[in-house]
Design a protein around this motif. Structure first.
Motif, PDB file in Angstrom:
ATOM      1  N   LEU A 323       1.020  -1.335  -0.274  1.00 40.85           N
ATOM      2  CA  LEU A 323      -0.110  -0.308  -0.271  1.00 40.85           C
ATOM      3  C   LEU A 323       0.984   1.230  -0.060  1.00 40.85           C
ATOM      4  N   GLN A 324       2.216   0.970   0.863  1.00 41.22           N
ATOM      5  CA  GLN A 324       3.011   2.037   0.529  1.00 41.22           C
ATOM      6  C   GLN A 324       3.931   2.472  -0.509  1.00 41.22           C
ATOM      7  N   ARG A 325       3.496   1.448  -1.130  1.00 35.45           N
ATOM      8  CA  ARG A 325       4.864   1.244  -2.912  1.00 35.45           C
ATOM      9  C   ARG A 325       3.855   1.961  -4.100  1.00 35.45           C
ATOM     10  N   GLY A 326       1.995   1.733  -3.678  1.00 34.56           N
ATOM     11  CA  GLY A 326       1.473   1.983  -4.532  1.00 34.56           C
ATOM     12  C   GLY A 326       1.297   1.022  -5.667  1.00 34.56           C
ATOM     13  N   LEU A 327       1.640  -0.409  -4.928  1.00 39.46           N
ATOM     14  CA  LEU A 327       1.250  -1.512  -5.485  1.00 39.46           C
ATOM     15  C   LEU A 327       0.000  -2.286  -5.702  1.00 39.46           C
ATOM     16  N   ILE A 328      -1.019  -2.161  -5.214  1.00 36.18           N
ATOM     17  CA  ILE A 328      -1.984  -1.929  -4.558  1.00 36.18           C
ATOM     18  C   ILE A 328      -3.075  -0.783  -4.871  1.00 36.18           C
ATOM     19  N   LEU A 329      -2.979  -0.222  -4.422  1.00 36.13           N
ATOM     20  CA  LEU A 329      -3.999   2.126  -4.830  1.00 36.13           C
ATOM     21  C   LEU A 329      -3.011   2.473  -6.040  1.00 36.13           C
ATOM     22  N   GLU A 330      -3.379   3.098  -6.709  1.00 39.82           N
ATOM     23  CA  GLU A 330      -2.646   4.318  -7.454  1.00 39.82           C
ATOM     24  C   GLU A 330      -1.933   5.271  -6.258  1.00 39.82           C
ATOM     25  N   ARG A 331      -2.706   5.438  -5.275  1.00 39.88           N
ATOM     26  CA  ARG A 331      -2.221   6.450  -4.314  1.00 39.88           C
ATOM     27  C   ARG A 331      -1.132   5.949  -3.514  1.00 39.88           C
ATOM     28  N   HIS A 332      -0.208   6.182  -3.087  1.00 41.14           N
ATOM     29  CA  HIS A 332       1.362   5.954  -2.359  1.00 41.14           C
ATOM     30  C   HIS A 332       0.855   6.089  -0.524  1.00 41.14           C
ATOM     31  N   MET A 333       0.015   5.269   0.049  1.00 36.64           N
ATOM     32  CA  MET A 333      -0.080   5.715   1.788  1.00 36.64           C
ATOM     33  C   MET A 333       0.793   5.699   2.648  1.00 36.64           C
ATOM     34  N   ASN A 334       0.444   6.874   3.934  1.00 31.45           N
ATOM     35  CA  ASN A 334       2.018   6.804   4.294  1.00 31.45           C
ATOM     36  C   ASN A 334       1.794   5.417   5.105  1.00 31.45           C
ATOM     37  N   SER A 335       2.314   5.379   6.627  1.00 30.40           N
ATOM     38  CA  SER A 335       2.590   4.280   6.870  1.00 30.40           C
ATOM     39  C   SER A 335       1.061   4.112   7.763  1.00 30.40           C
ATOM     40  N   ASP A 336       0.904   5.132   8.576  1.00 30.93           N
ATOM     41  CA  ASP A 336      -0.681   5.192   9.352  1.00 30.93           C
ATOM     42  C   ASP A 336      -2.099   5.249   8.522  1.00 30.93           C
ATOM     43  N   GLU A 337      -1.982   5.602   7.058  1.00 25.89           N
ATOM     44  CA  GLU A 337      -2.789   4.990   6.495  1.00 25.89           C
ATOM     45  C   GLU A 337      -2.961   3.942   6.029  1.00 25.89           C
ATOM     46  N   ALA A 338      -1.912   3.254   5.613  1.00 28.69           N
ATOM     47  CA  ALA A 338      -1.774   1.528   5.202  1.00 28.69           C
ATOM     48  C   ALA A 338      -2.124   1.320   6.757  1.00 28.69           C
ATOM     49  N   LEU A 339      -1.852   1.255   8.217  1.00 29.15           N
ATOM     50  CA  LEU A 339      -2.911   0.555   9.437  1.00 29.15           C
ATOM     51  C   LEU A 339      -4.025   1.126   9.289  1.00 29.15           C
ATOM     52  N   LEU A 340      -4.683   2.511   8.843  1.00 31.53           N
ATOM     53  CA  LEU A 340      -6.284   2.247   8.960  1.00 31.53           C
ATOM     54  C   LEU A 340      -6.384   1.715   7.944  1.00 31.53           C
TER      55      LEU A 340
END
Length: 446
Positions: A323-340
């Motif tokens: 999720l942080q590398r942009g390999l699932i969604l187009e937007r790159h999440m930060n670590s907190d957003e990925a955990l949310l």
């Protein structure tokens, strides 16, 4: 490895420039280096003298590298076999693994440092295996002596039994070292496979670290931890045959044909590894790491606890990093957003019993996560209050930085955020430090 023993390494390639480059690289190394330009010449050399390791190019006229390794596996099974290729040719890789029992796979162009590390580890692995066989033979010989002496030499038997126990302990140690070498080997191979990806898209190292931390903090037994680490290192090996553009694209944006190929990568990864006995349990975790808790995953639509525990843990780590590398969604999440995101889909995509433990591990051991701080709240723009302080940078969905961490919010700034959010059609999650005296803050409502 005995320093008096100089391993004999045979390099096979039909391109003289490649052989010269490899010979220069190995100059000064503790190896006796032999060269061959064809598969037939290599087999002739091995018929005259023992060879410890063969590294061959995949694409050669008359006899390709996979066929050569298959002949070597049949005639000289003790020889370490390494495939060197500049092609992402999955059929050659599979043939080399299935027929040639290849030990390692190295891509052209290679890294000199990683090439030397691979050769060194492969020969160390071979030496360890030879030592194990020597010790097995030693145990058998001593057993025969004990049978002959049993009738009249009871004291001698007792002494020999003590020696036998010591030998068994040495065997256990040698076997443990062998299993450890497999873990090391998978990590080295994952680094080589990652060379196909730009640095911003590489995931395996971070996933390995995450599952190791989880294993240590939650008391997973050594075998489970080892299998999980190897699975983390090679979970995406089945993607090596993809195009570069597909390997870096978000899975959510793949078109129909690519999506079918994507859904097949866990099975492809498992198939490549199942021929390696120490990798079988790790391969099973890889096969099922894209299953979902609600049964909507792939490849087998397993549901709930029917999914292996290690596969459930691996999915958490893989999705958190991807999720942080942009390999699932187009937007790159930060670590907190990925955990949310992971929390949001607890009970649907992820095992709800594991999610909070995983979040706490990340919050405790990763520096850039704020969710573990009780003063940090995640709010929508309409819940923001003047006086709150941003706990981390706020970015728009297109990646543009809107506000820096540490920014103190005021009324006009909050109004602008709400207006910009509406214009983008987005919905921001804002990480803020809550003021110590919220009753003194001014609340804006619209």
């Amino acid at each position: 490895m005995d320093e008096r023993f100089k391993p004999r390494v045979l390099l096979v390639d039909d391109e003289e420039s490649i052989l010269n480059s490899l010979r220069r690289l190995l100059r000064g190394q503790p190896y006796e280096v032999l060269l061959a330009s064809t598969g037939a010449q290599a087999l002739e050399i091995m018929g005259r003298q023992p060879v410890d390791l063969v590294m061959t190019d995949a694409r050669m006229p008359n006899m390709d590298g996979a066929t050569l390794l298959a002949h070597i596996h049949e005639r000289h099974p003790d020889t370490v076999r390494i495939l060197l290729t500049g092609y992402a040719d999955l059929s050659i890789i599979i043939k080399a693994i299935n027929e040639g029992q290849v030990h390692r796979y190295i891509s052209k162009p290679w890294s000199d440092e990683e090439m030397l590390l691979t050769l060194r580890q492969s020969l160390a692995h071979q030496h360890s295996d030879r030592e194990r066989l020597r010790l097995v033979q030693l145990v058998w010989d001593q057993n025969e002596q004990l049978k002959q002496l049993n009738a009249s030499l009871e004291k001698h038997v007792a002494a020999r039994t003590a020696e036998l126990q010591q030998t068994a302990d040495m065997l256990d140690l040698a076997y443990e070292e062998l299993k450890h070498s497999y873990v090391t080997g998978t990590e080295v191979f994952s680094l080589l496979a990652n060379l196909r990806l730009p640095a911003a898209k590489q995931t395996n190292r971070q996933i390995i670290d995450l599952v190791r931390i989880y294993s240590q903090t939650h008391g997973l037994d050594e075998a489970s931890s080892r299998d999980l680490t190897m699975a983390a290192a090679l979970y995406n090996i089945g993607k090596l045959s993809w195009t570069d553009s597909m390997m870096t694209a978000p899975s959510d944006l793949l078109h129909h044909t690519e999506r079918e190929l994507y859904r097949g990568y866990p099975k492809q990864s498992e198939s490549l590894l199942m021929t390696l006995e120490p990798m079988k349990d790790a391969a099973r975790l890889i096969l099922h790491h894209q299953e979902r808790w609600d049964g909507s995953g792939f490849p087998d639509h397993l549901k709930g606890e029917a999914i292996p525990l290690g596969a459930r843990l691996l999915k958490l780590a893989v999705d958190f990093v991807e999720l942080q590398r942009g390999l699932i969604l187009e937007r790159h999440m930060n670590s907190d957003e990925a955990l949310l995101f992971i929390r949001k889909y607890s009970g649907r995509l992820y095992d709800p019993e594991l999610v909070e433990d995983f979040v706490q591990v990340c919050a405790t051991y990763l520096r850039d996560i704020t969710l573990g701080d009780p003063t940090v709240k995640v709010l929508t723009t309409r819940d923001l209050v003047a006086g709150m302080v941003l706990a981390r940078n706020l970015n728009a969905d297109n990646g543009m930085l809107l506000l820096n961490a540490g920014k103190v919010l005021n009324g006009p700034l909050v109004e602008k955020l709400i207006a910009f959010e509406a214009m983008e059609g987005a919905k921001y999650s804002v990480f803020v430090h809550v003021p110590e005296e919220p009753e003194a803050a001014v609340v804006f409502s619209w």
